[in-house]
Design a protein around this motif. Structure first.
Motif, short mmCIF file in Angstrom:
data_model
loop_
_atom_site.label_atom_id
_atom_site.label_comp_id
_atom_site.label_asym_id
_atom_site.label_seq_id
_atom_site.Cartn_x
_atom_site.Cartn_y
_atom_site.Cartn_z
N GLY A 225 0.80 -1.21 0.00
CA GLY A 225 0.00 0.00 0.00
C GLY A 225 0.83 1.26 0.00
N GLY A 226 2.00 1.22 0.66
CA GLY A 226 2.87 2.39 0.69
C GLY A 226 3.69 2.53 -0.58
N PHE A 227 4.14 1.39 -1.13
CA PHE A 227 4.98 1.45 -2.33
C PHE A 227 4.18 1.65 -3.61
N ALA B 70 -4.95 10.29 -9.33
CA ALA B 70 -5.72 9.37 -8.47
C ALA B 70 -4.79 8.52 -7.61
N ALA B 71 -3.71 7.99 -8.20
CA ALA B 71 -2.79 7.13 -7.44
C ALA B 71 -2.11 7.89 -6.31
N ALA B 72 -1.70 9.13 -6.59
CA ALA B 72 -1.02 9.93 -5.56
C ALA B 72 -1.94 10.29 -4.42
N LEU B 73 -3.15 10.74 -4.73
CA LEU B 73 -4.07 11.18 -3.68
C LEU B 73 -4.62 10.00 -2.88
N ARG C 95 -2.44 8.11 2.53
CA ARG C 95 -2.54 7.57 3.90
C ARG C 95 -1.63 6.37 4.09
N ARG C 96 -1.67 5.44 3.15
CA ARG C 96 -0.83 4.25 3.29
C ARG C 96 0.65 4.59 3.15
N TYR C 97 0.96 5.60 2.34
CA TYR C 97 2.36 6.01 2.26
C TYR C 97 2.83 6.58 3.60
N ASP D 279 1.74 5.75 6.49
CA ASP D 279 1.91 4.59 7.37
C ASP D 279 3.26 3.91 7.10
N ALA D 280 3.64 3.83 5.82
CA ALA D 280 4.91 3.20 5.47
C ALA D 280 6.09 4.01 5.98
N VAL D 281 5.96 5.34 5.95
CA VAL D 281 7.02 6.21 6.49
C VAL D 281 7.17 5.95 7.98
N SER D 282 6.06 5.83 8.69
CA SER D 282 6.12 5.56 10.12
C SER D 282 6.77 4.21 10.42
N GLN D 283 6.43 3.21 9.61
CA GLN D 283 7.03 1.88 9.79
C GLN D 283 8.55 1.93 9.56
N ALA D 284 8.97 2.65 8.53
CA ALA D 284 10.39 2.73 8.23
C ALA D 284 11.15 3.46 9.33
N ALA D 285 10.50 4.48 9.92
CA ALA D 285 11.15 5.24 10.98
C ALA D 285 11.31 4.41 12.24
#
Length: 435
Positions: A233-235, A418-421, A425-427, A429-435
């Protein structure tokens, strides 16, 4: 991803040294374009010398280089994830420079084809190594800017390749012939020299400290794909927007010159000059603007700043998609200039977005997957789609190619918005996971 659990390292980053490294990497990127594109200026003498037709010339310019480049991209990502990236890059530069020398020693089509494969294999190392070095050398809030400067070298490299290539050919024509060799062969030898000089410059650049001290199992290609599946979802918006906007960008880069020739009566040289100046100026300014926008959004605390910026670029791309469907030359060029400004830094923003959600041990591998994806989707598939539309749906119109370009741009830029907007949210979440 427990195999890659490791002690977090806070690398010491010197801005001066980081920008010195970036400068050398930019030079390397420009030199890479010079080595890969010089053959475009030597078509006539190569055809006459080797007695080959346009089809084989096309194979030398396209598949001989690009297929080797794609095949080597994933192994290159694995290598730079495991070993000293600076040293691996030096090896890649020496390898492709040696391939350029081999091009100048070729006495048949098969020998020149093999030499072009060597060039493609060597150049596959450059981007994965550079992405990782830049990400580790700069603080998080400057990664987008640094990657934008590096990717801008691709646009500069196209212009420089034609200017420098022409100068080398003029130089070779003024020199006496070397017994047993032709002037086009000597041109390849001269073009190879900058690569060796860049390799020497890299020897003076320190390998940036990796942000994580890796323990346990070495990074593998399967781990990269496993991460993509686990955090899809993030990628997904990063990959989708990159492929879609890549098609929009290459639509003009690859096909618009032919449109100018067919519809507005341009000569090939005039079309090349006009587009060369347009892309050099507008893409460079667009890079500056795109970086400023992304950094401003980051300062506001937006974890998904790269995606928000890309959504804006996509809106501008959609608004200017009719540039090849209008009958006015000034309006057509003006709309393309605006689109080029908007797309000047989309790729760098998405590369930065990818790095920020990928664990450091897998950045090289995921960068390689990302590059391979973009080569297949943006250039190969995009160019083919437009050609197919022009030859079928719009075959009966003199503006058929222009309509094909615009229709493709409308569809792809709309899908990118559409893909960016939808992926924000999932991106985050992915940033938080990576951090």
């Amino acid at each position: 991803m427990n195999d890659f659990a490791g002690r977090t390292v806070q690398p010491s980053r010197s801005p001066r040294l980081a920008y010195q490294m970036l400068g050398v990497l930019v030079i390397a990127y420009i030199v890479a374009f010079l080595d890969r594109q010089i053959i475009a200026l030597l078509v006539a003498p190569i055809k006459a010398s080797l007695q080959i037709d346009d089809f084989r010339i096309g194979l030398l310019q396209g598949p001989a280089f690009s297929l080797a480049f794609c095949v080597a991209t994933l192994p290159a990502g694995i290598i730079v994830s495991r070993y000293n990236r600076r040293n691996v890059l030096i090896g890649g530069i020496l390898f492709w420079s040696f391939g350029t020398i081999l091009c100048g020693m070729a006495e048949s089509f098969s020998m020149l084809f093999a030499a072009r494969i060597v060039v493609g294999l060597g150049e596959a190392i450059l981007s994965p190594a550079a992405y990782l070095m830049i990400t580790d050398a700069f603080p998080k809030e400057r990664v987008v800017r640094a990657l934008s400067i590096f990717t801008m070298a691709a646009t500069l490299g196209v212009g420089v390749a034609f200017v420098a290539g022409g100068a080398v050919i003029n130089l070779v024509n003024s020199l006496p012939l070397i017994p047993g060799y032709e002037r086009w062969q000597v041109a390849f030898w001269i073009i190879s020299i900058p690569g060796f000089l860049v390799a020497l410059l890299l020897l003076g650049i320190a390998e940036p400290q990796r942000t994580v001290a890796v323990v346990g199992t070495q990074a593998r290609l399967s781990d990269g794909f496993r991460l993509l599946r686990a955090r899809g979802g993030g990628f997904a918006p990063v990959f989708l927007c990159s492929g879609l906007l890549g098609i929009v960008y290459y639509a003009g880069f690859v096909w618009y010159a032919t449109h100018l020739i067919r519809v507005f009566g341009f000569t090939p040289s005039k079309a090349g000059f006009v587009l060369g100046v347009l892309y050099l100026c507008c893409s460079s300014l667009g890079t500056v603007f795109g970086v400023a926008l992304a950094e401003r959004l980051q300062r506001r605390g937006m974890a998904d700043a790269p995606l928000v910026a890309v959504a804006f670029f996509s809106v501008v791309a959609l608004a200017t998609s009719c540039y090849s469907a209008v009958g006015s030359l000034p309006l057509s060029l003006g709309l393309l200039a605006l689109q080029s400004l908007a797309l000047g830094s989309f790729f760098a923003n998405l590369v930065a977005a990818l790095q920020l959600i990928t664990p450091p041990p897998l950045r090289g591998i995921n960068s390689a997957i990302f590059i391979l994806w973009n080569n297949i989707i943006s250039l190969s598939a995009g160019a083919s789609i437009i050609g197919a539309l022009s030859a079928t749906v719009f075959a009966d119109s003199v503006m058929g190619l222009g309509y094909s370009i615009s229709l493709t741009c409308v569809i792809c830029s709309s899908a990118s918005i559409a893909a960016a907007l939808m992926g924000r949210r999932r991106y985050r979440d992915a940033v938080s996971q990576a951090a």
